[in-house]
Design an enzyme around this catalytic site. Structure first.
Site, mmCIF file in Angstrom:
data_model
loop_
_atom_site.group_PDB
_atom_site.id
_atom_site.type_symbol
_atom_site.label_atom_id
_atom_site.label_comp_id
_atom_site.label_asym_id
_atom_site.label_seq_id
_atom_site.Cartn_x
_atom_site.Cartn_y
_atom_site.Cartn_z
ATOM 1 N N ASP A 84 0.634 -1.335 0.017
ATOM 2 C CA ASP A 84 0.076 -0.102 -0.143
ATOM 3 C C ASP A 84 0.770 1.285 0.039
ATOM 4 O O ASP A 84 2.311 1.182 0.384
ATOM 5 C CB ASP A 84 -0.873 -0.083 1.179
ATOM 6 C CG ASP A 84 -0.275 0.265 2.656
ATOM 7 O OD1 ASP A 84 0.701 -0.560 2.840
ATOM 8 O OD2 ASP A 84 -0.553 0.912 3.433
ATOM 9 N N GLU A 140 -0.015 -1.244 5.634
ATOM 10 C CA GLU A 140 0.811 -0.903 6.476
ATOM 11 C C GLU A 140 0.874 0.805 6.907
ATOM 12 O O GLU A 140 1.522 1.175 8.173
ATOM 13 C CB GLU A 140 2.207 -1.208 5.905
ATOM 14 C CG GLU A 140 3.565 -0.978 6.867
ATOM 15 C CD GLU A 140 4.325 0.402 6.832
ATOM 16 O OE1 GLU A 140 4.988 0.807 7.642
ATOM 17 O OE2 GLU A 140 3.806 1.350 5.956
#
Length: 366
Positions: A84, A140
């Site tokens: 991400d 994350e």
């Protein structure tokens, strides 16, 4: 989270060519937008690219993809990277573009360069010197309850088993061992409310906070050596709040303090230290995450350092290596990109760092 069976056929409109050079592959990974909680397209593309590789067993858990070899090697190494990114901004972050030997765009530093390197290693090294686990995980960049690595550690920890882990976060091409721990506390001073025209009727809690700030100003942070690396501790005020109106003497003031501590201690020990510094004040723990020892004395870590032949530094911040440490797996950070450029509008990475990282891991594992 639901898991796709190893034999399932993923569907995705995006595709990744693992035979492409690492820079082109990184650009392709970056160009599949994957802001936190929007990683489905990229997870699907990674899954589809890895499934044809006969030496890997691939499973998917939500938008986290795990690929493992099972060759019976004496050691197992985990290579991990989150897929991400933080959101795009009004400055065009995508698609990526090449400018004078650098790749520009969202994710080029944090941390799709590392993801591109991992994909290249997965494709090229069919018989590694150590068994490998490749972990491409979601979320994350947001609240830890969504973190794919953390979720997998709770729901399927056997997939994370290993003797050593490398988190391919950006380190500017150096090895950064372990990471510092972090905690936040709130230190409260209490007064007596009154009209600001008659302050002698009350007691100003904000004024009392000066004593808290004085202790912070006088504090001398330590440098602590752990496994041969020097970690610089830090104790800093990161917030202050108080007062309810412009004509009221405040009866309460809260100073928020952040302590970054070396991985020789855990949260309990770190909190005890902070309470000693602020003895006599009301101190409340609000958030904490232990650090990680680098484990550089271990054979797998020594082999990694020798194979790469690059500078070894302490990780002064906190990263997900701490999650591996909590599982009993020593871990280091190593990846392309200057972390100072992460999340910036001008996020960019010299393409040679992708090439160098790929070559280094091939020396170690191939």
């Amino acid at each position: 989270m639901p898991s796709t069976s190893p034999s399932a056929e993923p569907t995705t409109s995006d595709s990744l060519d693992l035979s492409a050079d690492v820079t082109s592959l990184t650009a392709a990974v970056c160009d599949i937008e994957s802001v936190s909680q929007g990683e489905a397209a990229l997870a699907g593309a990674i899954e589809a690219a890895l499934r044809p590789l006969a030496h890997l067993e691939v499973t998917r858990h939500g938008n986290t993809v795990v690929a493992r070899t099972s060759l019976g090697r004496a050691e197992r190494v985990v290579l991990a990277g989150h897929i991400d990114t933080v959101p795009l901004t009004s400055v065009p972050n995508l698609p990526t573009r090449h400018v004078e030997g650098e790749l520009w765009g969202r994710g080029t530093v944090d941390m799709k360069g590392g993801v591109g390197v991992m994909l290249r290693i997965a494709a090229q090294v069919a018989e590694p010197t150590r068994d490998l686990t490749f972990l491409f995980y979601e979320c994350e960049e947001i609240d830890g309850k969504f973190n794919g690595l953390a979720i997998l550690a709770q729901t399927a920890p056997e997939l994370l088993a290993g003797d050593f882990a490398v988190l391919l976060e950006p380190t500017n091409g150096a090895i950064e061992g372990g990471c510092k721990g972090t905690l936040r506390v709130e230190i409260v001073t209490k007064g007596i409310a009154s009209h600001s025209a008659r302050p002698w009727k009350g007691h100003n809690a904000i004024h009392d906070a000066a004593a808290v700030l004085s202790r912070l100003t006088a504090y001398e942070a330590e440098t602590i050596t752990v496994d041969g690396l020097d970690y610089h501790e830090a104790l800093q005020a990161v917030g202050i709040s108080g007062g309810i109106a412009g004509n009221v003497v405040p009866d309460r003031c809260t100073v928020t303090v952040n302590y970054r501590y070396a991985p020789d201690k855990d949260t309990e020990e770190a909190l005890a230290h902070v309470r000693r510094v602020f003895e006599g004040f009301d101190v409340t723990l609000t958030d904490a995450a232990d650090g990680a020892r680098p484990g550089l004395h271990l054979p797998a870590a020594q082999a990694f350092i020798e194979a790469l032949g690059v500078e070894v530094n302490p990780k002064e911040g906190w990263t997900d290596v701490a999650r591996f440490s909590a599982l009993g797996i020593p871990a280091v950070n190593y990846g392309p990109g200057d972390p100072n450029l992460a999340h910036m509008d001008d996020e960019r990475c010299p393409v040679h760092q992708y090439v160098d990282a790929e070559a280094a891991l091939l020396r170690w594992l191939g």
